[in-house]
Design a protein around this motif. Structure first.
Motif, PDB file in Angstrom:
ATOM      1  N   LEU A   1      -0.237  -3.701  -3.417  1.00  0.00           N
ATOM      2  CA  LEU A   1       0.441  -3.188  -2.229  1.00  0.00           C
ATOM      3  C   LEU A   1       0.666  -1.682  -2.292  1.00  0.00           C
ATOM      4  CD1 LEU A   1       3.115  -6.010  -1.737  1.00  0.00           C
ATOM      5  CD2 LEU A   1       0.926  -5.747  -0.565  1.00  0.00           C
TER       6      LEU A   1
ATOM      7  N   ALA B   1       4.944  -8.498   3.526  1.00  0.00           N
ATOM      8  CA  ALA B   1       3.567  -8.963   3.366  1.00  0.00           C
ATOM      9  C   ALA B   1       3.473 -10.487   3.484  1.00  0.00           C
ATOM     10  CB  ALA B   1       3.026  -8.503   2.016  1.00  0.00           C
TER      11      ALA B   1
ATOM     12  N   GLY C   1      -1.187  -8.998   5.532  1.00  0.00           N
ATOM     13  CA  GLY C   1       0.070  -8.538   4.959  1.00  0.00           C
ATOM     14  C   GLY C   1      -0.017  -7.182   4.308  1.00  0.00           C
ATOM     15  N   LYS C   2      -1.063  -6.940   3.544  1.00  0.00           N
ATOM     16  CA  LYS C   2      -1.210  -5.673   2.829  1.00  0.00           C
ATOM     17  C   LYS C   2      -1.334  -4.500   3.801  1.00  0.00           C
ATOM     18  CE  LYS C   2      -4.511  -3.244  -0.159  1.00  0.00           C
ATOM     19  NZ  LYS C   2      -4.899  -2.307   0.899  1.00  0.00           N
TER      20      LYS C   2
ATOM     21  N   LEU D   1       1.920  -3.871   5.822  1.00  0.00           N
ATOM     22  CA  LEU D   1       2.927  -3.156   5.047  1.00  0.00           C
ATOM     23  C   LEU D   1       2.593  -1.670   4.969  1.00  0.00           C
ATOM     24  CD1 LEU D   1       5.423  -3.156   3.249  1.00  0.00           C
ATOM     25  CD2 LEU D   1       3.961  -3.769   1.316  1.00  0.00           C
TER      26      LEU D   1
END
Length: 431
Positions: free
Chosen positions: A176, A258, A293-294, A297
Protein backbone atom coordinates in the motif's frame (compact mmCIF):
# COMPACT_ATOMS: atom_id res chain seq x y z
CA UNK A 1 -111.73 -96.57 -60.00
CA UNK A 2 -112.71 -98.95 -57.21
CA UNK A 3 -109.93 -100.15 -54.98
CA UNK A 4 -108.49 -103.47 -55.51
CA UNK A 5 -109.70 -106.04 -52.98
CA UNK A 6 -107.11 -106.82 -50.40
CA UNK A 7 -105.71 -110.22 -50.28
CA UNK A 8 -104.60 -111.96 -47.20
CA UNK A 9 -101.15 -112.57 -48.56
CA UNK A 10 -100.74 -109.10 -49.84
CA UNK A 11 -98.26 -106.94 -48.15
CA UNK A 12 -98.95 -103.51 -47.08
CA UNK A 13 -100.15 -101.46 -49.96
CA UNK A 14 -97.51 -99.34 -51.57
CA UNK A 15 -98.68 -95.84 -51.99
CA UNK A 16 -98.83 -94.45 -55.41
CA UNK A 17 -95.90 -92.40 -56.42
CA UNK A 18 -96.68 -88.83 -57.01
CA UNK A 19 -96.39 -85.45 -55.53
CA UNK A 20 -96.54 -85.19 -51.77
CA UNK A 21 -99.69 -83.20 -52.02
CA UNK A 22 -101.44 -86.08 -53.82
CA UNK A 23 -100.49 -88.66 -51.24
CA UNK A 24 -103.55 -89.76 -49.39
CA UNK A 25 -103.53 -90.63 -45.76
CA UNK A 26 -103.37 -94.17 -44.73
CA UNK A 27 -105.84 -94.79 -41.99
CA UNK A 28 -103.58 -97.43 -40.53
CA UNK A 29 -100.52 -95.18 -40.36
CA UNK A 30 -102.10 -92.04 -39.11
CA UNK A 31 -104.05 -91.91 -35.89
CA UNK A 32 -106.13 -88.85 -36.31
CA UNK A 33 -103.32 -86.74 -37.72
CA UNK A 34 -103.99 -83.95 -40.09
CA UNK A 35 -102.75 -84.10 -43.61
CA UNK A 36 -101.34 -80.90 -44.87
CA UNK A 37 -102.29 -79.92 -48.36
CA UNK A 38 -99.73 -77.76 -49.96
CA UNK A 39 -102.42 -75.95 -51.79
CA UNK A 40 -103.33 -74.24 -48.55
CA UNK A 41 -106.32 -76.32 -47.46
CA UNK A 42 -106.43 -78.16 -44.18
CA UNK A 43 -108.11 -81.53 -44.46
CA UNK A 44 -109.84 -83.12 -41.49
CA UNK A 45 -108.45 -86.46 -40.45
CA UNK A 46 -110.18 -89.52 -41.73
CA UNK A 47 -112.21 -91.49 -39.31
CA UNK A 48 -110.03 -94.11 -37.67
CA UNK A 49 -110.51 -97.57 -39.06
CA UNK A 50 -110.04 -100.65 -36.99
CA UNK A 51 -106.46 -101.67 -37.07
CA UNK A 52 -105.99 -105.00 -38.70
CA UNK A 53 -103.60 -107.56 -37.48
CA UNK A 54 -100.79 -107.94 -39.89
CA UNK A 55 -100.72 -111.20 -41.70
CA UNK A 56 -97.69 -113.22 -42.22
CA UNK A 57 -96.05 -112.59 -45.50
CA UNK A 58 -95.19 -115.71 -47.44
CA UNK A 59 -91.57 -116.50 -47.67
CA UNK A 60 -90.23 -116.50 -51.11
CA UNK A 61 -87.77 -118.96 -52.30
CA UNK A 62 -84.26 -118.02 -51.64
CA UNK A 63 -85.11 -115.46 -48.99
CA UNK A 64 -84.96 -116.05 -45.27
CA UNK A 65 -88.09 -115.67 -43.33
CA UNK A 66 -88.52 -112.28 -41.64
CA UNK A 67 -89.27 -112.59 -37.99
CA UNK A 68 -92.58 -111.30 -36.96
CA UNK A 69 -92.77 -107.70 -35.81
CA UNK A 70 -93.20 -107.61 -32.11
CA UNK A 71 -96.22 -105.92 -30.80
CA UNK A 72 -97.15 -104.50 -27.47
CA UNK A 73 -94.98 -102.82 -24.99
CA UNK A 74 -92.04 -104.97 -25.84
CA UNK A 75 -92.21 -103.82 -29.43
CA UNK A 76 -90.86 -100.39 -28.51
CA UNK A 77 -87.09 -100.34 -28.77
CA UNK A 78 -85.25 -99.83 -25.60
CA UNK A 79 -83.75 -96.42 -25.41
CA UNK A 80 -80.67 -95.80 -23.42
CA UNK A 81 -81.47 -94.21 -20.14
CA UNK A 82 -81.20 -90.48 -20.22
CA UNK A 83 -78.19 -89.28 -18.43
CA UNK A 84 -78.86 -88.07 -14.98
CA UNK A 85 -79.83 -84.48 -15.20
CA UNK A 86 -77.48 -82.71 -12.96
CA UNK A 87 -78.38 -79.27 -11.89
CA UNK A 88 -76.38 -76.72 -13.78
CA UNK A 89 -73.67 -75.26 -11.65
CA UNK A 90 -74.47 -71.81 -10.46
CA UNK A 91 -73.11 -69.22 -12.75
CA UNK A 92 -70.14 -67.69 -11.20
CA UNK A 93 -70.26 -64.01 -11.16
CA UNK A 94 -67.22 -62.44 -12.66
CA UNK A 95 -65.16 -60.94 -9.89
CA UNK A 96 -65.09 -57.22 -10.17
CA UNK A 97 -61.84 -55.69 -9.14
CA UNK A 98 -62.25 -53.18 -6.39
CA UNK A 99 -61.38 -49.70 -7.51
CA UNK A 100 -57.88 -48.81 -6.41
CA UNK A 101 -57.67 -46.58 -3.45
CA UNK A 102 -57.19 -43.13 -4.79
CA UNK A 103 -54.21 -41.42 -3.32
CA UNK A 104 -54.85 -37.94 -2.10
CA UNK A 105 -54.25 -35.54 -4.90
CA UNK A 106 -51.09 -33.57 -4.22
CA UNK A 107 -51.72 -29.99 -3.50
CA UNK A 108 -50.91 -27.72 -6.34
CA UNK A 109 -47.87 -25.69 -5.55
CA UNK A 110 -48.42 -22.01 -5.54
CA UNK A 111 -44.97 -20.43 -5.45
CA UNK A 112 -46.41 -16.93 -5.31
CA UNK A 113 -47.73 -17.71 -1.82
CA UNK A 114 -44.10 -17.97 -0.68
CA UNK A 115 -43.24 -14.49 -1.89
CA UNK A 116 -44.44 -12.70 1.29
CA UNK A 117 -42.44 -15.10 3.46
CA UNK A 118 -39.35 -14.68 1.29
CA UNK A 119 -39.74 -10.92 1.36
CA UNK A 120 -40.02 -10.90 5.14
CA UNK A 121 -36.99 -13.20 5.43
CA UNK A 122 -34.97 -10.98 3.11
CA UNK A 123 -35.91 -7.81 4.98
CA UNK A 124 -34.97 -9.54 8.22
CA UNK A 125 -31.62 -10.46 6.71
CA UNK A 126 -31.00 -6.87 5.62
CA UNK A 127 -31.67 -5.67 9.16
CA UNK A 128 -30.01 -8.44 11.17
CA UNK A 129 -26.76 -8.40 9.16
CA UNK A 130 -25.68 -4.83 10.10
CA UNK A 131 -26.84 -5.42 13.67
CA UNK A 132 -24.59 -8.45 13.87
CA UNK A 133 -21.72 -6.53 12.27
CA UNK A 134 -22.19 -3.61 14.66
CA UNK A 135 -21.55 -5.93 17.59
CA UNK A 136 -17.97 -6.42 16.34
CA UNK A 137 -16.90 -2.76 16.08
CA UNK A 138 -14.12 -1.57 18.34
CA UNK A 139 -14.74 1.22 20.81
CA UNK A 140 -12.62 4.36 21.08
CA UNK A 141 -12.40 6.65 24.09
CA UNK A 142 -13.33 10.02 22.63
CA UNK A 143 -14.68 11.81 25.69
CA UNK A 144 -12.97 15.24 25.84
CA UNK A 145 -11.76 16.82 29.04
CA UNK A 146 -12.99 20.16 30.40
CA UNK A 147 -16.13 22.08 29.62
CA UNK A 148 -18.08 21.29 26.50
CA UNK A 149 -20.42 23.36 24.31
CA UNK A 150 -24.15 23.10 24.89
CA UNK A 151 -26.15 20.55 22.98
CA UNK A 152 -27.70 21.70 19.70
CA UNK A 153 -30.93 20.66 17.91
CA UNK A 154 -29.05 18.92 15.12
CA UNK A 155 -26.35 16.25 15.37
CA UNK A 156 -22.67 16.82 14.58
CA UNK A 157 -20.22 13.95 14.18
CA UNK A 158 -16.45 13.78 13.75
CA UNK A 159 -15.20 11.49 10.98
CA UNK A 160 -11.47 10.74 10.97
CA UNK A 161 -9.32 8.89 8.47
CA UNK A 162 -6.25 7.70 10.31
CA UNK A 163 -2.91 6.82 8.76
CA UNK A 164 -2.08 4.50 11.64
CA UNK A 165 -0.08 1.49 10.43
CA UNK A 166 -0.46 -0.56 13.57
CA UNK A 167 -2.97 -2.94 11.99
CA UNK A 168 -0.89 -3.53 8.81
CA UNK A 169 1.66 -6.25 8.22
CA UNK A 170 5.04 -5.56 6.64
CA UNK A 171 3.80 -6.94 3.31
CA UNK A 172 0.65 -4.78 3.44
CA UNK A 173 2.68 -1.67 4.24
CA UNK A 174 4.93 -2.38 1.28
CA UNK A 175 2.03 -3.04 -1.07
CA UNK A 176 0.00 0.00 0.00
CA UNK A 177 3.01 2.30 0.20
CA UNK A 178 2.20 3.56 3.69
CA UNK A 179 5.78 3.57 4.95
CA UNK A 180 6.89 2.58 8.45
CA UNK A 181 6.29 5.78 10.40
CA UNK A 182 5.29 5.18 14.00
CA UNK A 183 2.55 6.96 15.86
CA UNK A 184 -0.88 8.10 14.75
CA UNK A 185 -1.77 10.94 12.46
CA UNK A 186 -4.85 11.93 10.56
CA UNK A 187 -5.10 11.93 6.80
CA UNK A 188 -8.62 13.37 6.79
CA UNK A 189 -10.80 15.21 9.30
CA UNK A 190 -14.46 15.91 8.55
CA UNK A 191 -17.44 17.25 10.47
CA UNK A 192 -20.75 15.66 9.47
CA UNK A 193 -23.81 17.72 10.43
CA UNK A 194 -27.32 16.28 10.23
CA UNK A 195 -30.06 18.89 10.84
CA UNK A 196 -33.04 18.04 13.02
CA UNK A 197 -35.53 19.82 10.76
CA UNK A 198 -35.46 20.64 7.07
CA UNK A 199 -32.46 21.32 4.94
CA UNK A 200 -29.60 19.23 3.71
CA UNK A 201 -26.92 17.46 5.69
CA UNK A 202 -23.40 18.81 5.30
CA UNK A 203 -19.92 17.30 5.25
CA UNK A 204 -17.29 19.94 6.11
CA UNK A 205 -13.65 19.07 5.47
CA UNK A 206 -11.10 20.37 7.99
CA UNK A 207 -7.64 20.51 6.37
CA UNK A 208 -5.25 18.59 8.60
CA UNK A 209 -2.74 21.48 8.42
CA UNK A 210 -5.29 23.94 9.80
CA UNK A 211 -3.59 26.17 12.34
CA UNK A 212 -5.43 26.59 15.67
CA UNK A 213 -4.92 26.59 19.44
CA UNK A 214 -4.67 23.10 21.01
CA UNK A 215 -5.72 22.95 24.66
CA UNK A 216 -2.61 22.68 26.81
CA UNK A 217 -0.25 22.69 23.82
CA UNK A 218 -0.28 26.22 22.41
CA UNK A 219 -1.18 26.70 18.72
CA UNK A 220 -0.30 24.07 16.19
CA UNK A 221 -1.69 22.17 13.21
CA UNK A 222 -4.86 20.33 14.08
CA UNK A 223 -3.20 17.07 13.10
CA UNK A 224 -0.89 17.50 16.10
CA UNK A 225 -3.83 17.29 18.47
CA UNK A 226 -4.55 13.75 17.29
CA UNK A 227 -0.87 12.78 17.45
CA UNK A 228 -0.54 14.15 20.99
CA UNK A 229 -3.76 13.15 22.67
CA UNK A 230 -5.66 10.93 20.23
CA UNK A 231 -9.42 11.22 19.70
CA UNK A 232 -10.02 12.87 23.08
CA UNK A 233 -7.77 15.86 22.44
CA UNK A 234 -8.89 16.16 18.82
CA UNK A 235 -12.56 16.35 19.85
CA UNK A 236 -11.75 18.90 22.57
CA UNK A 237 -9.77 21.08 20.13
CA UNK A 238 -12.49 21.19 17.47
CA UNK A 239 -15.27 21.82 20.00
CA UNK A 240 -13.45 24.87 21.35
CA UNK A 241 -12.72 26.27 17.86
CA UNK A 242 -16.18 25.72 16.34
CA UNK A 243 -18.30 25.98 19.52
CA UNK A 244 -20.21 22.92 18.21
CA UNK A 245 -20.87 19.94 20.43
CA UNK A 246 -19.66 16.74 18.77
CA UNK A 247 -22.25 14.01 19.31
CA UNK A 248 -20.39 11.02 17.85
CA UNK A 249 -17.02 9.82 16.62
CA UNK A 250 -16.03 7.39 13.84
CA UNK A 251 -12.53 6.50 12.70
CA UNK A 252 -11.18 4.31 9.90
CA UNK A 253 -7.57 3.38 9.14
CA UNK A 254 -5.48 2.67 6.04
CA UNK A 255 -6.13 -1.05 6.08
CA UNK A 256 -9.84 -0.40 6.52
CA UNK A 257 -9.97 1.78 3.41
CA UNK A 258 -8.50 -0.90 1.18
CA UNK A 259 -10.48 -3.83 2.64
CA UNK A 260 -13.83 -2.06 2.43
CA UNK A 261 -13.23 -1.21 -1.23
CA UNK A 262 -12.23 -4.78 -2.08
CA UNK A 263 -15.31 -6.17 -0.28
CA UNK A 264 -17.42 -4.21 -2.79
CA UNK A 265 -15.42 -5.41 -5.78
CA UNK A 266 -13.99 -1.92 -6.30
CA UNK A 267 -15.51 1.55 -6.46
CA UNK A 268 -16.25 3.78 -9.45
CA UNK A 269 -14.22 6.98 -9.31
CA UNK A 270 -13.86 9.79 -11.86
CA UNK A 271 -10.20 10.80 -11.61
CA UNK A 272 -10.08 14.58 -12.24
CA UNK A 273 -6.60 14.58 -13.82
CA UNK A 274 -3.69 12.29 -14.49
CA UNK A 275 -2.20 11.25 -11.15
CA UNK A 276 1.30 9.85 -11.12
CA UNK A 277 2.33 9.83 -7.46
CA UNK A 278 5.14 7.42 -6.48
CA UNK A 279 4.69 8.22 -2.79
CA UNK A 280 1.04 7.16 -2.97
CA UNK A 281 1.95 4.19 -5.22
CA UNK A 282 -0.51 5.19 -7.95
CA UNK A 283 -0.37 6.05 -11.64
CA UNK A 284 -3.95 6.81 -12.68
CA UNK A 285 -5.16 8.26 -15.96
CA UNK A 286 -7.81 10.95 -16.07
CA UNK A 287 -11.37 9.65 -16.47
CA UNK A 288 -14.01 7.50 -14.78
CA UNK A 289 -12.82 4.02 -13.80
CA UNK A 290 -13.15 1.29 -11.20
CA UNK A 291 -10.45 1.38 -8.53
CA UNK A 292 -9.47 -1.53 -6.32
CA UNK A 293 -8.49 -1.11 -2.68
CA UNK A 294 -4.84 -0.26 -3.31
CA UNK A 295 -5.51 2.39 -5.98
CA UNK A 296 -8.47 3.84 -4.06
CA UNK A 297 -6.28 4.32 -1.00
CA UNK A 298 -3.63 6.06 -3.12
CA UNK A 299 -6.33 8.24 -4.65
CA UNK A 300 -7.46 9.61 -1.27
CA UNK A 301 -3.90 9.96 0.13
CA UNK A 302 -2.14 11.62 -2.78
CA UNK A 303 -1.13 15.23 -2.10
CA UNK A 304 2.06 15.90 -4.03
CA UNK A 305 0.49 15.12 -7.41
CA UNK A 306 -2.42 17.50 -6.69
CA UNK A 307 -1.62 21.18 -7.38
CA UNK A 308 -4.13 22.15 -4.68
CA UNK A 309 -2.41 20.11 -1.98
CA UNK A 310 -4.54 19.34 1.09
CA UNK A 311 -7.53 21.28 -0.28
CA UNK A 312 -7.68 19.07 -3.37
CA UNK A 313 -7.12 15.96 -1.26
CA UNK A 314 -10.06 16.88 1.00
CA UNK A 315 -12.33 17.10 -2.05
CA UNK A 316 -11.16 13.71 -3.31
CA UNK A 317 -11.78 12.19 0.11
CA UNK A 318 -15.39 13.37 0.10
CA UNK A 319 -15.75 12.07 -3.46
CA UNK A 320 -14.37 8.71 -2.36
CA UNK A 321 -16.74 8.39 0.62
CA UNK A 322 -19.71 9.10 -1.65
CA UNK A 323 -18.49 6.40 -4.08
CA UNK A 324 -18.16 3.90 -1.21
CA UNK A 325 -21.75 4.44 -0.07
CA UNK A 326 -23.05 4.40 -3.63
CA UNK A 327 -21.42 1.02 -4.20
CA UNK A 328 -22.79 -0.27 -0.90
CA UNK A 329 -26.35 0.68 -1.89
CA UNK A 330 -26.34 -0.86 -5.37
CA UNK A 331 -28.47 -3.99 -6.10
CA UNK A 332 -25.29 -5.95 -6.83
CA UNK A 333 -24.40 -5.52 -3.15
CA UNK A 334 -27.77 -5.51 -1.40
CA UNK A 335 -29.20 -8.43 -3.40
CA UNK A 336 -26.03 -10.48 -3.08
CA UNK A 337 -26.08 -11.92 0.46
CA UNK A 338 -22.41 -12.86 0.38
CA UNK A 339 -21.23 -9.43 -0.75
CA UNK A 340 -23.65 -7.67 1.61
CA UNK A 341 -22.43 -9.72 4.54
CA UNK A 342 -18.77 -9.19 3.53
CA UNK A 343 -19.16 -5.41 3.20
CA UNK A 344 -20.96 -4.84 6.49
CA UNK A 345 -18.60 -7.02 8.51
CA UNK A 346 -15.46 -5.72 6.80
CA UNK A 347 -16.54 -2.14 7.42
CA UNK A 348 -17.42 -2.91 11.03
CA UNK A 349 -14.03 -4.51 11.58
CA UNK A 350 -12.18 -1.58 10.02
CA UNK A 351 -13.71 1.25 12.04
CA UNK A 352 -13.56 2.44 15.60
CA UNK A 353 -16.45 4.35 17.16
CA UNK A 354 -16.75 6.53 20.23
CA UNK A 355 -17.96 5.16 23.53
CA UNK A 356 -21.21 7.09 23.31
CA UNK A 357 -21.70 6.65 19.56
CA UNK A 358 -24.68 4.44 18.78
CA UNK A 359 -25.85 2.63 15.68
CA UNK A 360 -28.25 5.46 14.89
CA UNK A 361 -25.32 7.90 14.85
CA UNK A 362 -23.36 5.62 12.52
CA UNK A 363 -26.39 5.36 10.22
CA UNK A 364 -26.67 9.18 10.11
CA UNK A 365 -23.01 9.41 9.10
CA UNK A 366 -23.35 6.78 6.36
CA UNK A 367 -26.52 8.34 4.94
CA UNK A 368 -24.88 11.75 4.82
CA UNK A 369 -21.87 10.24 3.04
CA UNK A 370 -24.19 8.57 0.51
CA UNK A 371 -25.98 11.87 -0.13
CA UNK A 372 -22.73 13.51 -1.16
CA UNK A 373 -22.95 11.60 -4.44
CA UNK A 374 -26.43 12.83 -5.43
CA UNK A 375 -26.37 16.43 -4.09
CA UNK A 376 -28.72 15.65 -1.19
CA UNK A 377 -25.75 16.37 1.10
CA UNK A 378 -23.67 19.52 0.83
CA UNK A 379 -19.96 18.89 0.35
CA UNK A 380 -18.06 21.81 1.90
CA UNK A 381 -14.63 22.95 3.04
CA UNK A 382 -14.17 25.23 6.01
CA UNK A 383 -13.66 28.82 4.71
CA UNK A 384 -9.95 29.45 4.10
CA UNK A 385 -8.05 32.72 4.04
CA UNK A 386 -4.56 31.44 3.30
CA UNK A 387 -3.49 27.93 2.29
CA UNK A 388 0.23 28.63 2.88
CA UNK A 389 0.22 30.54 6.10
CA UNK A 390 3.70 30.69 7.68
CA UNK A 391 3.77 29.54 11.30
CA UNK A 392 6.21 28.23 13.88
CA UNK A 393 5.01 24.75 12.93
CA UNK A 394 5.72 25.38 9.26
CA UNK A 395 3.45 26.24 6.37
CA UNK A 396 -0.15 25.87 7.51
CA UNK A 397 -3.73 26.63 6.50
CA UNK A 398 -5.31 29.75 8.00
CA UNK A 399 -9.11 29.88 8.24
CA UNK A 400 -11.22 32.85 7.22
CA UNK A 401 -12.33 33.52 10.79
CA UNK A 402 -15.41 35.63 9.98
CA UNK A 403 -16.91 33.27 7.37
CA UNK A 404 -16.00 30.22 9.43
CA UNK A 405 -17.83 31.71 12.40
CA UNK A 406 -20.92 32.34 10.24
CA UNK A 407 -20.88 28.76 8.99
CA UNK A 408 -20.61 27.22 12.46
CA UNK A 409 -23.30 29.55 13.80
CA UNK A 410 -25.71 28.28 11.13
CA UNK A 411 -24.94 24.70 12.07
CA UNK A 412 -25.21 25.39 15.81
CA UNK A 413 -28.60 27.08 15.37
CA UNK A 414 -29.71 24.26 13.02
CA UNK A 415 -30.49 26.66 10.20
CA UNK A 416 -31.51 24.83 7.01
CA UNK A 417 -28.82 24.73 4.35
CA UNK A 418 -29.87 24.48 0.72
CA UNK A 419 -26.69 25.80 -0.91
CA UNK A 420 -23.05 26.06 0.17
CA UNK A 421 -22.43 29.24 2.19
CA UNK A 422 -19.91 31.75 0.86
CA UNK A 423 -16.28 30.76 1.11
CA UNK A 424 -16.90 27.00 1.52
CA UNK A 425 -15.68 26.04 -1.94
CA UNK A 426 -12.11 25.51 -0.72
CA UNK A 427 -10.73 28.60 -2.47
CA UNK A 428 -8.82 31.06 -0.29
CA UNK A 429 -10.59 34.37 0.25
CA UNK A 430 -9.08 37.65 -0.93
CA UNK A 431 -8.61 38.93 2.62
Amino acid sequence: MPPRPTRDDDARPIPRQGRPSERRPDPEDDDGAFTVDTRGRRRPPASPAPRRQPTARPVREGHPARPPRPTGPAAAPERPPAPEQRPAPPRRSRPVAAPPEQEPRPRRRRPWLLLPALLVAWLAFLVVTPLHAWSSVSRVDDAPAGDRPAETPGDTYLLVGSDSRDDLTVEERRELGTGNAEGRRTDSIMLVHVPSGGGKSAIISIPRDSYMPIPGHNSNKVNAAYSIGGPQLLVQTLEQVTDLRIDGYLEIGFGGFAKVVDSLGGVDICVPFDMDDPKAHINLAKGCQTLDGKNALGFVRARYSDPRGDIGRAERQRQFLAAIMKGAATPSTVLNPFRYWSFTHTAAGAVGVGEETGMRDAANILLAMRGAGNDSTLSLTVPIQDANYPTAAGSAVKWDSERARELFTMLREDQPLEAPPAGTDGKPSAG
